[in-house]
Write a protein that holds these residues in place. Structure first.
Motif, PDB file in Angstrom:
ATOM      1  N   ARG A   3       0.818  -1.218   0.000  1.00  0.00           N
ATOM      2  CA  ARG A   3       0.000   0.000   0.000  1.00  0.00           C
ATOM      3  C   ARG A   3       0.849   1.264   0.000  1.00  0.00           C
ATOM      4  N   TRP A   4       2.062   1.159  -0.539  1.00  0.00           N
ATOM      5  CA  TRP A   4       2.979   2.291  -0.436  1.00  0.00           C
ATOM      6  C   TRP A   4       2.428   3.559  -1.073  1.00  0.00           C
ATOM      7  N   ARG A   5       1.828   3.461  -2.240  1.00  0.00           N
ATOM      8  CA  ARG A   5       1.350   4.669  -2.901  1.00  0.00           C
ATOM      9  C   ARG A   5       0.337   5.398  -2.027  1.00  0.00           C
ATOM     10  N   TYR A   6      -0.618   4.662  -1.472  1.00  0.00           N
ATOM     11  CA  TYR A   6      -1.630   5.300  -0.638  1.00  0.00           C
ATOM     12  C   TYR A   6      -0.998   5.891   0.629  1.00  0.00           C
ATOM     13  N   ILE A   7      -0.131   5.129   1.277  1.00  0.00           N
ATOM     14  CA  ILE A   7       0.501   5.601   2.513  1.00  0.00           C
ATOM     15  C   ILE A   7       1.334   6.841   2.238  1.00  0.00           C
ATOM     16  N   PHE A   8       2.063   6.835   1.134  1.00  0.00           N
ATOM     17  CA  PHE A   8       2.894   7.983   0.795  1.00  0.00           C
ATOM     18  C   PHE A   8       2.042   9.219   0.521  1.00  0.00           C
ATOM     19  N   GLU A   9       0.969   9.036  -0.218  1.00  0.00           N
ATOM     20  CA  GLU A   9       0.120  10.184  -0.544  1.00  0.00           C
ATOM     21  C   GLU A   9      -0.538  10.766   0.702  1.00  0.00           C
ATOM     22  N   GLN A  10      -0.836   9.896   1.669  1.00  0.00           N
ATOM     23  CA  GLN A  10      -1.497  10.362   2.885  1.00  0.00           C
ATOM     24  C   GLN A  10      -0.527  11.000   3.873  1.00  0.00           C
ATOM     25  N   TYR A  11       0.691  10.435   3.974  1.00  0.00           N
ATOM     26  CA  TYR A  11       1.572  10.837   5.072  1.00  0.00           C
ATOM     27  C   TYR A  11       2.984  11.241   4.656  1.00  0.00           C
ATOM     28  N   GLY A  12       3.380  10.941   3.428  1.00  0.00           N
ATOM     29  CA  GLY A  12       4.796  11.016   3.104  1.00  0.00           C
ATOM     30  C   GLY A  12       5.317  12.299   2.530  1.00  0.00           C
ATOM     31  N   ARG A  13       4.442  13.165   2.065  1.00  0.00           N
ATOM     32  CA  ARG A  13       4.937  14.338   1.348  1.00  0.00           C
ATOM     33  C   ARG A  13       5.560  15.364   2.276  1.00  0.00           C
ATOM     34  N   GLY A  14       5.034  15.477   3.484  1.00  0.00           N
ATOM     35  CA  GLY A  14       5.573  16.508   4.347  1.00  0.00           C
ATOM     36  C   GLY A  14       5.586  16.158   5.818  1.00  0.00           C
ATOM     37  N   SER A  15       5.075  14.996   6.180  1.00  0.00           N
ATOM     38  CA  SER A  15       4.973  14.636   7.591  1.00  0.00           C
ATOM     39  C   SER A  15       6.347  14.496   8.225  1.00  0.00           C
ATOM     40  N   PHE A  16       6.509  15.154   9.381  1.00  0.00           N
ATOM     41  CA  PHE A  16       7.787  15.092  10.078  1.00  0.00           C
ATOM     42  C   PHE A  16       8.091  13.682  10.579  1.00  0.00           C
ATOM     43  N   SER A  17       7.047  12.918  10.878  1.00  0.00           N
ATOM     44  CA  SER A  17       7.236  11.605  11.494  1.00  0.00           C
ATOM     45  C   SER A  17       7.321  10.473  10.483  1.00  0.00           C
ATOM     46  N   PHE A  18       7.215  10.794   9.208  1.00  0.00           N
ATOM     47  CA  PHE A  18       7.122   9.741   8.199  1.00  0.00           C
ATOM     48  C   PHE A  18       8.402   8.910   8.122  1.00  0.00           C
ATOM     49  N   ALA A  19       9.559   9.541   8.333  1.00  0.00           N
ATOM     50  CA  ALA A  19      10.816   8.799   8.290  1.00  0.00           C
ATOM     51  C   ALA A  19      10.828   7.693   9.337  1.00  0.00           C
ATOM     52  N   GLY A  20      10.139   7.912  10.452  1.00  0.00           N
ATOM     53  CA  GLY A  20      10.093   6.895  11.497  1.00  0.00           C
ATOM     54  C   GLY A  20       9.430   5.619  11.047  1.00  0.00           C
ATOM     55  N   LEU A  21       8.538   5.694  10.059  1.00  0.00           N
ATOM     56  CA  LEU A  21       7.877   4.494   9.553  1.00  0.00           C
ATOM     57  C   LEU A  21       8.897   3.550   8.922  1.00  0.00           C
ATOM     58  N   ILE A  22       9.772   4.074   8.084  1.00  0.00           N
ATOM     59  CA  ILE A  22      10.804   3.252   7.456  1.00  0.00           C
ATOM     60  C   ILE A  22      11.758   2.707   8.511  1.00  0.00           C
TER      61      ILE A  22
END
Length: 943
Positions: free
Chosen positions: A859-878
């Protein structure tokens, strides 16, 4: 004291008349929104055009040829003030959309001749005024005619091309009328929802940092573009409106309430805030400052805001003395929001928080929750001066804002709660935390060139552990070697010199140097600039090796994987000016400086039979290694009389040893020996340090035969602590249950069963809830999970809901974990603010890790579109999903995932992807080289 900018009486009257018309226009816009939206959707992308044609797109996008194709604003215009009116509609329209409408007048000065007006506007529907997307006027002189106007979606610009240039030195007014969606995306002006007494409630709130003010209204959305903001909010009857300034009046009309606010101080757009809600508040007045805590009515009624109100006054008082500068505003509002992406945001005069970061229930919340509340409040209030009053010019120096607040939050919290020894915790939460990231070959310096940070995704990447925690660590080190009085003297001079303005990091060094020069007793070997450039302009940190036999002291760039290749060049050749505080056999010695790669004959450190400990209280940002004889003496001291050393230095010895072993500098068994004394240790900080490091072993080996021997050893070490249950009971029960200590499983299950039998009465102590909930769910089945889910959905205290949400990820039942993963994509089940963290919790579970990895890949495309463009915490997911990766197969899957998703991208997690590959590579090598030795050691020691 910085100068404010004001609108003249003549212009003010003109704007007032126009504003009255604008109010009427806003109402009409609300009614006509559907029509406008459909009309605008016929245009290209998010943009709009008037009858004029759009400019031709450059043929080589990688080399922008036009000003509107660059991400940085031209320096030709300078905003002075805004008159901004907003009307959020808290009910959905016919299409189910929530909208807001508004109008803005920005007064700006022409600094350089130009025939372009370029201002940020993103995802706003602009209403045509005289055939264009904005109207340009001027005071006492004519304004150039607008020839054409257009939006540039890629760079988020509204562009006006003029028939003739603006005149240097003159001021102009740009009017826009706009509408946008009050979405649930946690960005800009957005919508938060909650249920109270069975009724759905809507909050209109905001998050502007770093590049989201442009989603709320057209503005010059860069930190150096400071201005005065005059805000008016039109809102529903029965609601309250808040903004940065204090309310100056509220008038009831047929179309709602109109609330006006005092003009703000001169400030950056990212610090703006506006909120419409029906929250309740509690207040006090201290030193002529109105202090208010806002939250859901039930939370206030349950006294969850009392603790925040009680500590805010003392913390503000501390900072006024520390900075030698009065709090510059008339009020301090703090508000707890049900939906908020970050932990908190330092909006000047209206600080926004997650509920868990501001609210504390005296009955249900834990001591840990209380510590979090005071730490976050202290962090955000520190920004009122450092960051808000004086702001960095551009995001490349973000570390100065966030690193400073991350350091002094411990001082502010310690002042308000002096018995907690909270200042010691910086070792765990910042210094040791960032060591792990900064020891990678893919790390980066604290500061970089301005042109290296331009896009919103690049800006978001700056909000990293390096900026916050390394920034805190090196500023703390600076304060230590200058002495706190000199540090504070320079800091006060800096804040007063640049009040209401912008700076670069060198400006702080200048003022600290002035403080040094005026204090004869303080001696440093080089200037503040020269010393600190080594710590801020090159990545990483040194390991200092001390040979107590010869007095030799050396430094070397510390890398977790010594075979990794560092591609980033350093003008300082990875050499630091290292301030070393140390002691010999318990007696503090005079600080010395290591200024070169090697100091070959430092006789004062040659110890004979005395033990030597360097970097006392971990005041410096470096690791320490010793000759074998001194390591043996320190291990002997730990085993015989560990309390001779401070808790910080006991934690330091453990953390340094484990990481030196991973870097092949010392033997792995030497690191493991630092844990042998733990059966006598009751201190939280040393135990937490040990468990964090041993957790790496658990992650690497919990799928192998090593894990059985490791469990036996840890069970042996934790047993005394578990039986005594001193104040470190959280770690005792947590690791005790994990390692199979007798009675632990039954204890947690019985407590949880008592609660299931009587949901109205929870017998579990608040300090133990997180641990007990997790292991009760882990040892149970779907009944325990479903009960936890019901309690989570019914929780009225945010910290309790957070504990339950984390605990549900502990189940060992795969189908429950898969169901839980699906819940993270449904905001009605798991709030958007909590989605990526919940996935990480599941990945932390050995059963959940492969499930979470498959889930994210699919579900990477959906997750990225929802949270990945600017979220400060998104790097923590990886980072969270890949922390257990240690096989060639997992490495190849990770590389494949990167390649397959290049077209989608990784946004603010781009660097995290590189670091995940680097860490996985290092893990593979470490496991291959250490598995047999580690198995043998744990087997021998657990016998």
């Amino acid at each position: 004291m910085g100068k404010g900018f004001y609108i003249s009486r003549k212009v003010g009257l003109g704007l007032l008349l126009t504003a009255i018309c604008a109010f009427i226009t806003i109402i009409a816009l609300s009614i006509a929104y559907d029509k406008e939206k459909k009309k605008n959707q016929t245009n290209s992308g998010d943009g709009q055009t008037d009858s004029s044609s759009m400019p031709t797109t450059p043929t080589t996008p990688s080399v922008p040829k036009e000003p509107w194709d660059r991400y940085r604003l031209p320096d030709s215009l300078l905003p002075l003030s805004y008159n901004l009116t907003l009307r959020p509609v808290l009910e959905p329209n016919a299409d189910g959309l929530y909208i807001f409408t508004g109008n803005s007048y920005v007064v700006f000065k022409c600094e350089k001749a130009t025939n372009l007006v370029i201002i940020h506007a993103n995802k706003l529907n602009l209403t045509s005024i005289n055939g264009h997307l904005a109207m340009l006027t001027a005071e006492e002189h004519s304004a150039p005619i607008v020839e054409k106007s257009w939006l540039v979606p890629e760079t988020h610009y509204l562009v006006l091309q003029l028939q003739s240039p603006l005149t240097v030195g003159r001021t102009y007014v740009l009017q826009t009328i706009f509408q946008g969606e009050l979405a649930d995306d946690l960005e800009g002006f957005y919508r938060s929802e909650y249920i109270e007494n069975g009724v759905k409630k809507i909050v209109a709130t905001s998050q502007m940092q770093a590049t989201y003010a442009r989603k709320a209204f057209p503005c010059f959305d860069e930190p150096a573009m400071k201005a005065v903001f005059n805000v008016t909010i039109i809102h529903s009857h029965g609601t309250v409106a808040l903004s940065n300034g204090r309310e100056t009046g509220t008038v009831d009309t047929d179309f709602g309430r109109v609330t006006t606010f005092e003009p703000t101080a001169r400030m950056s757009t990212y610090l703006l805030a506006f909120i419409v809600c029906d929250f309740a508040e509690i207040q006090s007045t201290q030193r002529n400052v109105l202090i208010r805590i806002w939250a859901r009515r039930k939370a206030i009624d349950d006294r969850q805001g009392d603790y925040a109100l009680n500590v805010t006054g003392p913390i503000l008082e501390f900072y006024e003395r520390y900075y030698n500068a009065a709090y510059p505003l008339s009020k301090s509002d703090q508000i707890a929001l049900p939906d908020f992406n970050a932990g908190a945001m330092e909006n000047w005069g209206l600080v926004t928080y997650r509920e868990t970061a501001l609210l504390y229930d005296p009955i249900i919340s834990s001591t840990g929750n209380k510590e979090r509340v005071i730490s976050v409040i202290a962090h955000e209030l520190a920004h009122m001066w450092f960051g808000n009053l004086v702001t960095v010019r551009w995001w490349n120096d973000l570390w100065l804002n966030e690193g400073f607040a991350s350091y002094v939050e411990y001082l502010g919290a310690d002042y308000a709660e002096p018995t907690w020894n909270i200042k010691d915790h910086i070792i765990l939460y910042d210094v040791h935390r960032v060591f792990g990231v900064d020891a990678l070959a893919s790390s980066h310096p604290l500061s970089c060139a301005e042109d290296a940070v331009s896009t919103p995704a690049q800006i978001s990447e700056m909000f990293s552990t390096i900026s916050y925690s390394k920034g805190a660590a090196v500023l703390r080190m600076l304060s230590e070697f200058l002495s706190e009085p000199v540090f504070v003297k320079g800091l006060s001079s800096y804040l007063n010199a640049f009040a209401f303005g912008n700076t670069v990091y060198k400006d702080l060094w200048d003022h600290l140097q002035q403080a040094v020069d005026s204090t004869p007793d303080v001696k440093i070997p080089h200037t503040v600039h020269e010393i600190m450039n080594r710590w801020t302009l090159q990545m990483g940190f040194p390991v200092v090796t001390i040979d107590t036999r010869t007095g030799s002291i050396t430094q070397k760039h510390f890398l977790l994987d010594p075979e990794s290749v560092v591609d980033r060049l350093s003008q300082f050749n990875y050499t630091w000016f290292v301030p070393i505080k140390w002691m010999k056999s318990g007696v503090d010695q005079q600080q010395f400086w290591l200024l070169h790669k090697r100091d070959t004959n430092n006789q004062m450190i040659a110890s004979g039979n005395d033990w030597v400990l360097a970097n006392t209280n971990v005041s410096g940002y470096f690791r320490v290694n010793y000759d074998q004889g001194n390591w043996d003496r320190l291990l002997s001291l730990l085993n015989s009389n560990h309390q001779t050393l401070s808790v910080m230095n006991r934690a330091q010895i453990i953390d340094d040893a484990f990481n030196l072993a991973r870097a092949k500098i010392i033997d792995t068994t030497l690191a493991l020996k630092t844990t042998k004394y733990l059966s006598k240790e009751t201190g939280y900080i040393p135990w937490e340090s040990a468990l964090r490091n041993l957790n790496y072993y658990i992650l690497m080996f919990d799928r192998t035969e090593v894990y059985g021997a490791l469990k036996s050893y840890l069970k042996k070490q934790i047993q005394p602590l578990y039986e005594h249950l001193k104040y470190n009971q959280i770690n005792a029960i947590g690791i005790g249950c994990k390692m199979g200590v007798e009675g632990c499983k039954e204890l947690t299950r019985n407590w949880f069963k008592q609660w299931m039998d009587n949901p109205a009465h929870n017998p579990i102590h608040p300090n133990l809830k997180s641990t007990v909930y997790c292991y009760a769910v882990a040892f149970g089945g779907h009944e325990e999970w479903d009960f936890a889910w019901r309690m989570f959905k019914n929780a009225t205290v945010a910290s309790e809901a957070s504990r339950l949400r984390e605990a549900m990820a502990c189940t060992q039942v795969p189908w429950l974990l898969n169901r839980y993963l699906e819940y993270t994509l449904n905001p009605s089940k798991i709030r958007k603010q909590d989605a990526t963290a919940t996935i990480q919790y599941i990945a932390r579970n050995i059963v959940g890790m492969p499930l979470a990895w498959d889930f994210v890949r699919a579900r990477w495309r959906y997750i990225f579109e929802q949270y990945g463009r600017g979220s400060f915490s998104f790097a923590g997911l990886i980072n969270g999903i890949t922390r257990r990766f240690s096989t060639e197969f997992e490495l190849e899957e990770l590389k494949k995932f990167k390649v397959e998703n290049q077209d989608i991208g990784f946004g603010s997690a781009t660097l995290a992807m590189e670091q995940a590959i680097e860490k996985t590579t290092a893990n593979i090598k470490w496991v291959a080289e250490n598995k047999a030795q580690v198995l043998q050691w744990f087997t021998d020691e657990s016998a």
